[in-house]
Design a protein around this motif. Structure first.
Motif, PDB file in Angstrom:
ATOM      1  N   UNK A  15     -33.856  10.068  10.726  1.00 50.01           N
ATOM      2  CA  UNK A  15     -33.042  10.970   9.911  1.00 50.01           C
ATOM      3  C   UNK A  15     -31.579  10.598  10.033  1.00 50.01           C
ATOM      4  N   UNK A  16     -30.947  10.342   8.906  1.00 51.58           N
ATOM      5  CA  UNK A  16     -29.505  10.100   8.829  1.00 51.58           C
ATOM      6  C   UNK A  16     -28.870  11.278   8.104  1.00 51.58           C
ATOM      7  N   UNK A  17     -27.833  11.843   8.688  1.00 56.24           N
ATOM      8  CA  UNK A  17     -27.178  13.016   8.125  1.00 56.24           C
ATOM      9  C   UNK A  17     -25.696  12.715   7.929  1.00 56.24           C
ATOM     10  N   UNK A  18     -25.113  13.254   6.870  1.00 58.36           N
ATOM     11  CA  UNK A  18     -23.719  12.938   6.582  1.00 58.36           C
ATOM     12  C   UNK A  18     -23.025  14.092   5.874  1.00 58.36           C
ATOM     13  N   UNK A  19     -21.737  14.245   6.171  1.00 60.06           N
ATOM     14  CA  UNK A  19     -20.848  15.152   5.443  1.00 60.06           C
ATOM     15  C   UNK A  19     -19.634  14.331   5.021  1.00 60.06           C
ATOM     16  N   UNK A  20     -19.280  14.408   3.738  1.00 59.96           N
ATOM     17  CA  UNK A  20     -18.190  13.604   3.207  1.00 59.96           C
ATOM     18  C   UNK A  20     -17.153  14.490   2.525  1.00 59.96           C
ATOM     19  N   UNK A  21     -15.882  14.150   2.730  1.00 61.30           N
ATOM     20  CA  UNK A  21     -14.796  14.956   2.176  1.00 61.30           C
ATOM     21  C   UNK A  21     -14.318  14.522   0.819  1.00 61.30           C
ATOM     22  N   UNK A  22     -14.666  13.284   0.419  1.00 64.13           N
ATOM     23  CA  UNK A  22     -14.138  12.800  -0.842  1.00 64.13           C
ATOM     24  C   UNK A  22     -12.629  12.640  -0.748  1.00 64.13           C
ATOM     25  N   UNK A  23     -11.952  12.851  -1.858  1.00 67.08           N
ATOM     26  CA  UNK A  23     -10.494  12.739  -1.887  1.00 67.08           C
ATOM     27  C   UNK A  23      -9.859  14.021  -1.361  1.00 67.08           C
ATOM     28  N   UNK A  24      -9.168  13.920  -0.234  1.00 65.35           N
ATOM     29  CA  UNK A  24      -8.421  15.040   0.347  1.00 65.35           C
ATOM     30  C   UNK A  24      -9.307  16.228   0.723  1.00 65.35           C
ATOM     31  N   UNK A  25     -10.541  15.974   1.083  1.00 58.99           N
ATOM     32  CA  UNK A  25     -11.435  17.054   1.484  1.00 58.99           C
ATOM     33  C   UNK A  25     -11.924  16.885   2.900  1.00 58.99           C
TER      34      UNK A  25
END
Length: 1019
Positions: free
Chosen positions: A874-884
């Protein structure tokens, strides 16, 4: 008369013949010889099915297949075998003269026929009209999770689960986005049909059979205002009717180490080096401060506590951090016995968990027991008990982790006599071990029971009544004594808390199919009451503490406090499910909630929701589309509520020393009371009106299935504390205002990548994105420009997200020769002067820098099976994108009397003349910068979260009668790819002042990497 006698004789002969025939048939039923039928059950790919059910139709006789897919059963030629297995179509076969049977089961597209737990009942997955998702627990069984919340990370799109950094801790859990400001933000937990108010740490994960997540208004509406933030339905395991005893045992050992790498405090050499850099204006020669000063000695600037009588540095190199931490571990054992007869089912389980965290005395011990029993006293009546008890031991207190980092390695904790030195620095900074060397008793007892009865009324088929009486009870005892408390005079206390709630539900359900129509109606009437009591007795000033906390009367100063509250809810709900031709679906729900916490004018709220479903794949025009096995469109729209916390709508009275008065000389002190909050009789329910659109599909002969969701929620009448003029005598009042919009998209795809020659590879991808926007707040336009005012002091801005960051923009560090703005010393953070007026002010120079919320989340899980081996990743990720997904991370240094005494974390890139590209400020000027701004970093990450490799030893141990012997090794939090600096990007902990601690701070706690070896046996 003769004719009459003849008639009677004829009838007697007929009766005799009938009786004779029946008798012969009865005798023949015993003379038909039962034969032994053996067989093998396989899948269409040639794999054997272990644990498939084989039973005689219309009887209770049956068996299951063994590890090789084999079965053996006695049956007569006229009997019919019913063969079934979860995930496969049920087959029936007449025995006849067969003694050997080989049967292939086809995979059931009923992933569509799968029954999913919904509010106050179950539904076929194909009949759902709301956003309901099921957690695949099997892929997570081998992970080292002592808390059920840890099972949920990355498993369902829209279900957001963070990390916990303490033993047995519950991670933060949310569903979809934030829909409120001050209203409840808690996810509702339903355990076996009853709201569960205990800690998730008290639930044994091994007892859980299924977890379902309700995300939209259509699915959560049945639970009313308590479900405004989504619902997690947890169902515990039970026995099965006519099942032989099933014994399950599991044991696992886990070793845990921090994921922080070199994020540790300096040793002696490092401490001396950083103290030298702290005095670069003396340690190096002007003007550049890069050439060492030969006359500089660190002992001249070190604190007196770190020098001997001759003024030299103490020779010590004590590893405070190492002494206050250790390798973490988890040891757990689970045992359960389940089964059933014709009229009763049972499950009894017990579990022992012993976890030691990374920090010394971060301990979690849990003993739990469960008994689930159900009986059928009559064919039309079912009575059951679902009960559990958990006993949690968290005795002992940790040493102060922040102090373990801060204290100098030149100091030692104990004197020559072996006694602890309370204040090694001779300041108010205590030793880390003053919180550790205490007598601490910390116990929690959790008891849960749901007594239910279910009646299928025999006089009206399809009418069913169910009564639930659920109970939660918690007893918390915290006793403590410390010889270092109360300014070294000694302190002790005993605190006891007890909490109890009951839920009483009456549920009436009617299901009727007529022709191509099917209707299910549900009516609910229920109530909840919650009670809490707390008593705290404490004392200070002990001549001796040999009796610890068991004789508080020995203290010179004694205190007693108590607290109690109760609250109640009352609710009614009606739901209609309608299905036509198995393709047109309707769900309509209305719920009425009442809560004692609201004022008299708005005790009750009514919330209606409706949803439609269209199974397109059942239409004739879709029959020719061979690639589509199943396709359904869903749309739901309605309003749900959110409730306030108790007492917020009423005026409250406080008492204390500030309200005391002495009447006359030598008079006694009288304590007065004062109204400290303003009531609002018109405070009402927060309301969220939401639209949810969904698509469910199965394609390519069940090789690909998934769902897509879009939602748009609008929350009005926000519960919020608004500032009011002080002339009223109060600072604020709780009221309703404003609107928040919340939109998002979710996708879940599961594909069978490869199935060939016993090799199976499947993969699941989950994706979710969410944005929120404040549409309105107070409605005030003080400037008269037609634009509603922002609440800047509360960081709330019209048209922006709740987590908007409005702050100063930074641009590096002021160097020695830089032109600086007034009141910004060398080494301080350079703030961008937005309006160019050569000054930095809050009104003119703050801008919108980004937001704290992420742009999207995704997870990828893979499962590979081959010849008894199973690999899960299991690979888990949270991404902010631009300025997030930004958060403050500013470990700034200011030289003063305190900072020269303390240690720092290795690897912090502080600025200095010898390190001009340093990232973080170092100010030695003696005067603080006019403004010390936050420095924001992206928290985006990709985490290799869970990896498990297991092997079923059944093929090697054929002589055993065990159904399964599974040996596994697994890893958790194995690696994280991120640009974030500090403890961990995902942890959301704050310190006592509300400041984030997951970065380069001394208040943070590490996330632990875990390696587990375990064994599961099913007999």
């Amino acid at each position: 008369m003769e004719k009459l006698n003849e008639t009677i004789l004829q009838r007697q002969n007929k009766l005799y013949n009938i009786v004779l025939c029946v008798l012969m048939l009865f005798i023949s039923s015993f003379t038909i010889q039962a034969q032994t039928v053996k067989g093998t059950i396989k899948t269409k790919n040639g794999q054997v099915l272990v644990g498939a059910s084989v039973r005689i139709k219309g009887t209770t006789r049956g068996t299951t297949t063994n590890n090789e897919g084999l079965f053996s059963i006695n049956a007569t030629p006229t009997e019919i075998l019913v063969v079934s297995s979860v995930g496969y179509k049920t087959e029936e076969i007449t025995v006849g003269n067969k003694t050997t049977i080989e049967l292939t089961l086809e995979e059931d597209l009923s992933a569509l026929e799968e029954v999913v737990v919904v509010g106050y009942g179950t539904q076929k997955k194909s009949d759902l009209t709301g956003a309901v998702a099921s957690v695949n627990l099997e892929t997570m069984r081998n992970a080292p999770n002592t808390n059920i919340g840890q099972y949920l990370q990355g498993t369902v799109p829209g279900l957001n689960v963070g990390l916990s950094t303490s033993a047995g801790g519950t991670p933060p859990i949310s569903i979809r986005g934030q829909v409120t400001l001050n209203g409840s933000q808690s996810v509702l937990i339903i355990l076996d049909g009853i709201q569960y108010t205990g800690s998730l740490s008290s639930i044994n994960p091994d007892d859980i059979a299924s977890i379902d997540v309700l995300k939209d208004a259509s699915s959560t509406a049945v639970y009313g205002a308590q479900a405004a933030n989504g619902v997690i339905l947890i169902t515990s395991r039970k026995g099965k009717y006519n099942q032989k005893p099933r014994i399950s045992f599991s044991s696992a050992y886990t070793s845990q180490t921090p994921t922080i790498g070199n994020l540790k405090p300096y040793d002696r050499d490092g401490f001396i080096k950083q103290l030298t850099e702290a005095f670069y204006d003396r340690a190096y020669l002007a003007p550049g401060y890069t050439e060492p000063n030969p006359n500089f000695k660190v002992s001249d600037v070190a604190d007196a506590s770190m020098r001997d009588g001759a003024g030299n540095l103490l020779p010590n190199n004590y590893d405070w951090f190492g002494q206050g931490t250790n390798r973490g571990s988890i040891f757990e054992n689970n045992l359960s016995i389940s089964g059933g007869a014709e009229k009763v089912t049972y499950l009894i389980s017990g579990s022992l968990v012993n976890q030691s965290g990374f920090i010394v005395n971060d301990k979690f011990k849990r003993q739990s027991i469960r008994a689930n029993i159900e009986t059928l006293p009559f064919e039309w009546m079912k009575v059951g008990l679902v009960s559990s008890g958990s006993f949690v031991n968290q005795d002992g207190q940790e040493p102060s982790f922040s102090s373990l980092i801060r204290i100098s390695p030149l100091l030692v904790p104990y004197d020559a006599n072996g006694s602890l030195i309370p204040f090694p620095t001779n300041t108010l900074e205590p030793s880390p071990f003053t919180t550790y060397e205490v007598d601490d008793y910390d116990r929690n007892k959790y008891l849960f029971a749901n007594i239910y009865t279910e009646i299928d009324f025999p006089f009206l088929q399809g009418l069913k009544y169910r009564m639930n009486f659920g109970n939660n009870y918690r007893l918390s005892q915290r006793f403590n004594s410390s010889i270092y408390g109360a300014g070294q005079t000694g302190s002790a206390y005993k605190n006891t808390q007890d909490y109890y709630d009951y839920t009483f539900d009456n549920i009436l359900t009617y299901n009727k199919a007529f022709g191509e129509h099917e209707v299910t109606g549900t009516l609910l009437y229920g109530s909840v009451e919650r009670k809490f009591n707390s008593v705290n007795a404490r004392a200070e000033g002990f001549s001796r503490l040999s009796l610890s906390y068991n004789n508080l009367a020995l203290g010179t100063t004694k205190f007693i406090e108590s607290e109690a509250w109760n609250e109640s809810l009352n609710y009614q709900m009606a739901r209609l499910n309608y299905k036509f031709k198995n393709r047109y679906l309707l769900t309509a729900t209305v719920r009425r909630d009442g809560f004692s916490g609201f004022a008299k004018n708005n005790k009750y709220g009514i919330f209606p929701v409706a949803a439609l479903g269209w199974v397109i794949s059942e239409e004739n025009f879709m029959k020719e589309v061979k690639a589509v096995d199943f396709l359904k469109l869903r749309a739901g729209y309605g309003t749900i509520g959110n409730q306030t916390s108790r007492y917020t709508s009423i005026a409250r009275v406080s008492t204390g020393n500030e309200y005391s008065y002495v009447y006359g000389d030598g008079g006694t002190t009288s304590f007065g009371q004062q109204v400290t909050s303003l009531g609002n009789d018109n405070l009402k329910w927060e309301r969220t009106t939401g639209l949810n659109l969904g698509v469910d599909f199965t394609l390519l002969n069940s090789r690909l299935n998934g769902s897509l969701e879009y939602y748009n929620n609008k929350t009005r009448d926000l519960l919020f504390s608004v500032a009011i003029p002080n002339v009223t005598g109060f600072g604020n009042i709780n009221t309703n205002l404003g609107q928040i919009n919340n939109t998002g998209f979710e996708a879940s795809l599961t594909g069978k990548i490869l199935e060939k020659g016993g090799f199976k590879w499947s993969s699941t991808v989950n994706f979710s994105a969410n944005t929120n926007k404040i549409v309105s707040l107070t409605g005030v336009d003080a400037n008269g420009d037609g634009i509603e005012d922002d609440l800047i002091s509360s960081n709330l801005f019209i048209g922006k997200s709740i987590g908007t960051i409005y702050n100063y923009q930074t641009n590096g560090i002021y160097q020695l020769t830089d032109e600086r703005l007034p009141s910004f010393p060398v080494g301080s953070v350079r703030i961008v002067d937005q309006n160019g007026d050569k000054d930095i002010t809050p009104l003119a120079d703050r801008i919108f820098l980004g937001r704290t919320e992420p742009a999207y989340r995704f997870s990828i899980s893979n499962s590979v099976e081959y010849k008894g081996f199973t690999l899960s990743v299991l690979i888990n990720s949270v991404q902010g994108g631009k300025d997030g997904y930004l958060r403050n991370n500013n470990p700034s240094y200011f030289r003063d009397d305190n900072s020269i005494r303390v240690n720092y974390l290795q690897g912090i890139d502080f600025w200095s003349p010898t390190n001009p590209t340093g990232k973080y400020p170092r100010n030695i000027s003696g005067s603080r910068a006019k403004i010390e701004p936050n420095m924001y970093q992206s928290r985006s990450f990709i985490r290799l979260q869970d990896v498990s490799l297991s092997y079923n030893l059944g093929n090697l141990l054929k002589s055993t009668k065990a159904q399964s012997i599974n040996l596994y090794i697994s890893g958790k939090n194995l690696h994280t790819w991120t640009k974030w600096e500090g403890w961990d990007p995902e942890v959301n902990d704050n310190d006592s002042d509300g400041n984030p601690v997951n970065g380069l701070t001394t208040s943070g706690r590490p996330v632990l990497r875990a390696i587990t070896v375990g064994l599961n046996i099913i007999y």
